[in-house]
Enzyme design. Structure first.
Site, PDB file in Angstrom:
ATOM      1  N   SER A 205       0.804  -1.220   0.000  1.00 28.45           N
ATOM      2  CA  SER A 205       0.000   0.000   0.000  1.00 28.45           C
ATOM      3  C   SER A 205       0.843   1.280   0.000  1.00 28.45           C
ATOM      4  CB  SER A 205      -0.941  -0.064   1.203  1.00 28.45           C
ATOM      5  OG  SER A 205      -1.929   0.900   1.122  1.00 28.45           O
ATOM      6  N   ASP A 375      -9.377  -5.183  -5.422  1.00 26.19           N
ATOM      7  CA  ASP A 375      -8.817  -4.163  -4.535  1.00 26.19           C
ATOM      8  C   ASP A 375      -9.391  -2.786  -4.894  1.00 26.19           C
ATOM      9  OD1 ASP A 375      -7.186  -2.431  -3.038  1.00 26.19           O
ATOM     10  OD2 ASP A 375      -5.468  -3.778  -3.197  1.00 26.19           O
ATOM     11  N   HIS A 408      -7.734  -5.247  -0.728  1.00 27.89           N
ATOM     12  CA  HIS A 408      -6.523  -4.620  -0.189  1.00 27.89           C
ATOM     13  C   HIS A 408      -5.964  -5.284   1.078  1.00 27.89           C
ATOM     14  CE1 HIS A 408      -3.843  -1.301  -0.886  1.00 27.89           C
ATOM     15  NE2 HIS A 408      -3.937  -0.879   0.352  1.00 27.89           N
TER      16      HIS A 408
END
Ligand code: NAG
Ligand code: NAG
Ligand code: NAG
Ligand code: NAG
Length: 432
Positions: A205, A375, A408
């Site tokens: 991320s 995601d 995610h």
């Protein structure tokens, strides 16, 4: 970028729903007991209850930093662990944890270092929260690597500064530009100095965005062998997360208020106010906030959320969130925009913020990208835009692995994450 991930799942759980009926707002003692029961190890934490759109949200405030990550999450599994610190050029004192070997002991010395960098509102603990045999840090240590956990400024391990204190607004006067420009160089240099070796970098991320931005300016690369980026974030203009999009509107639409907030503590007033503002926006469905924020994670184990809770989500600078909101609104990757030509000139010598040009990433950097088709924060279209920028990359130096049902948070907490992403990632690292 996994805002309050555990908590919003929690208030959907039937278990808590049952218990909630017996609670009165502010009944902190009862609630603490329930959190202890629910989380197992949430012992001694303050807790509070508040309401969003008629739903109760439970938060447990992280304990004041006492025992570090080594003691609470690594040594208990029989792995060796050392706490280190490095000071950035702008004075932040960052904590690092080193796992120099596997649980079985093994031969020390001359191992290849791997540096793990977490995403936003998290810290180095996310790499050691799954059991041994599943957590990436333990798997790498068992595979003969010298493992280092980075912690961004403002997290529990990295709350020191040479002259500022966290209750000083100036302590929080930074965005991810500083994570890319100060934290990463200091951390890379420290690991490089300690080991005398180039390192492998692994990130999730926000840790991918900062690294890609540094690479685009040809930084860090002389100390690095390869980079494995999971849930990669560069462009954010097409993210599918309704919550992130509305949060970007809220933060940029009322920036002077939010900049005054300085520290964004997801478990404190700032987190509560933002969630209230987002969830009271017409058309936003916060009934499953984790999914609405990160996409539908396929494979999370509920007991993981308890482990995550017991450590606690981490603070970041509100300015950092505003910087990412600008990316969502504009679809560009630039430095923080002061939204004022004079102010931009003062900081950058030009009226608009400088661009991080992803096409400038050298073509021969070994890159592994682990992407999730579900995601909502590292969405397929924005990842494609990044890949378009990398179209001249040397073919065998760019591995892209797309997981059809991953969102995610699956990349760090999914039950099958070892087989699905960590095994191929470790194979890639071993090749370089
Ligand atoms: C943050 O830094 C800018 C200059 O970079 C300054 O104008 C501003 O007053 C600072 N804010 C705080 C709270 O320190
Ligand atoms: C790395 O080593 C160099 C040379 O000894 C030293 O000047 C520098 O401060 C060290 N940097 C870090 C971050 O440890
Ligand atoms: C900014 O947001 C805060 C918190 O929700 C609110 O109290 C304030 O009225 C807002 N200001 C403006 C100008 O919208
Ligand atoms: C979730 O993880 C825990 C601890 O690793 C394990 O005991 C449990 O069986 C897992 N739950 C499911 C549904 O697989």
């Amino acid at each position: 970028m996994t805002l309050l991930q555990g908590f919003y799942k929690l208030w959907n759980t039937r278990q808590l729903e049952q218990e909630r009926k017996h609670l009165k707002m502010g009944n902190a003692i009862t609630l603490t007991v329930i959190l202890i029961l629910f989380c197992g190890s949430a012992y001694g934490k303050r807790s509070m209850l508040y309401s969003v759109k008629g739903l109760d949200v439970v938060t447990a405030l992280a304990p004041s930093a006492s025992d570090g990550i080594c003691k609470t999450l690594v040594e208990i599994h029989g792995y060796p662990c050392e706490e280190h610190t490095v000071t950035t050029q702008d004075g932040f004192i960052l904590g690092l944890q080193r796992i120099p070997g596997g649980a079985a002991g093994g031969t020390p010395g001359n191992k290849t270092p791997v540096l793990l960098q977490h995403g936003i509102l998290m810290d180095g603990a996310v790499w050691v929260m799954l059991p041994p045999g599943q957590s990436l840090a333990f798997l790498l240590a068992d595979n003969g690597f010298d493992v280092w956990l980075a912690n961004a400024r403002g997290t529990e391990s990295s709350s020191g500064h040479t002259s500022l204190r966290p209750n000083d607004p100036a302590f929080w006067n930074w965005s991810w530009d500083e994570l890319a420009g100060f934290d990463l160089p200091a951390t890379f240099q420290y690991v490089h100095n300690q080991t005398g070796q180039q390192l492998h970098y692994v990130a999730h991320s926000l840790g991918t965005l900062t690294a890609l931005s540094a690479f685009s300016k040809n930084q860090l690369l002389d100390m690095m062998r390869s980079a494995a980026l999971i849930g990669p974030v560069a462009y954010m203009g097409q993210i599918t997360s309704p919550v992130a999009k509305v949060a970007a509107d809220v933060l940029t639409g009322n920036a002077s208020f939010w900049l005054g907030v300085a520290e964004f503590d997801p478990m404190g007033d700032a987190g509560r106010t933002l969630i209230n503002d987002v969830c009271s926006t017409p058309g936003v469905d916060c009934s499953d906030l984790l999914t609405a924020f990160t996409g539908p994670n396929c494979c999370l184990n509920r007991s993981m959320l308890g482990v995550f809770l017991s450590h606690g989500p981490q603070s970041t600078a509100t300015k950092n969130l505003i910087h990412q909101s600008q990316m969502i609104k504009k679809g560009t990757i630039t430095m923080y925009d002061y939204n004022n030509e004079d102010e931009n000139k003062k900081h950058y010598g030009q009226p608009t913020p400088p661009v991080y040009d992803m096409t400038h990433i050298p073509n021969d950097v070994p890159l592994f990208l682990g992407c999730g088709a579900k995601d909502a924060l590292s969405d397929t279209k924005d990842v494609q835009l990044l890949l378009d920028n990398l179209k001249d990359h040397v073919k065998d130096k760019l591995v892209v692995q797309t997981i059809e049902n991953y969102a995610h948070v699956d990349f760090i907490f999914a039950e099958n994450v070892k087989q699905i992403i960590y095994d191929p990632l470790i194979a890639f690292v071993k090749l370089h």
